[in-house]
Design a protein around this motif. Structure first.
Motif: not given
Length: 213
Positions: A25-43
């Motif tokens: 939106v308006d030149g910005e990437v926005a993550l849908d926080q209501s549907r976001a899931e966590r995962y291990a960053l090293h993977n």
């Protein structure tokens, strides 16, 4: 990685990241926080290759769904600060493509015993010394490649991770030596560094789409 607090060992977890659907939106990437899931960053094995072929909004959304935003930490979701500009994404994708392509061309130069594959990239290194022969020319670009990767890895730290976080069936006494990075972009470059050190002969470029695997 434990700390003593009041005579007991305090729990110290491992940093995670978030991924999920995104909108632009308006030149910005926005993550849908209501549907976001966590995962291990090293993977994040192979993330640098996926980033290197990002070209449009659809590619960006696909990347965020699989890996997440490049810089914003999970805690920023609670504050609403979970947007990144498309222009920054395009810059990151361009730099990732350059790094991956330079590595592949250096390998090609080694195999063909010619500096032409690297010379065709015409990379202007600011402040670099003049190379007097092909060997020096290729060494100069090898140093430049290492410098670019190191710059993007940032302040990453070595870490010991239980192997079951990579493979569900791994034994409880098995561990993997890996890295902890401040953000996804740094983690992707750290993974790439580990890959080119340990799997030099295995990387191939698809002649059709340009993806590396």
């Amino acid at each position: 990685m434990s700390q003593e607090q009041g005579g007991i060992v305090a729990w110290v977890g491992f940093p995670g990241w978030v991924r999920g659907p995104a909108r632009i939106v308006d030149g910005e990437v926005a993550l849908d926080q209501s549907r976001a899931e966590r995962y291990a960053l090293h993977n994040v094995h192979g993330a640098i290759f996926e980033l290197s072929v990002v070209r449009n909004h659809q590619d960006i959304r696909a990347f965020v769904r699989r890996y997440g935003l490049l810089w914003h930490v999970p805690d920023s979701l609670d504050t609403g600060e979970h947007r990144e500009t498309v222009s920054d994404w395009k810059t990151a994708a361009h730099e990732a493509a350059l790094v991956v392509l330079l590595y592949l061309r250096l390998r090609e130069a080694e195999e063909t015993e010619s500096a032409d594959p690297v010379r065709d990239l015409n990379i202007p290194w600011s402040g670099a010394p003049e190379a007097t022969n092909e060997r020096e020319y290729l060494r100069l670009h090898s140093k430049g490649l290492a410098g670019l990767i190191n710059q993007h890895m940032g302040a990453w730290r070595a870490a010991l991770i239980p192997a079951f976080q990579f493979e569900e069936e791994a034994g409880l006494g098995e561990f993997v030596f890996t890295h902890q990075s401040p953000n996804l972009l740094a983690a992707a470059y750290a993974d790439f560094a580990i890959t080119i050190v340990g799997q030099r002969a295995d990387l191939k470029e698809c002649p059709g789409c340009g993806r590396v695997f």
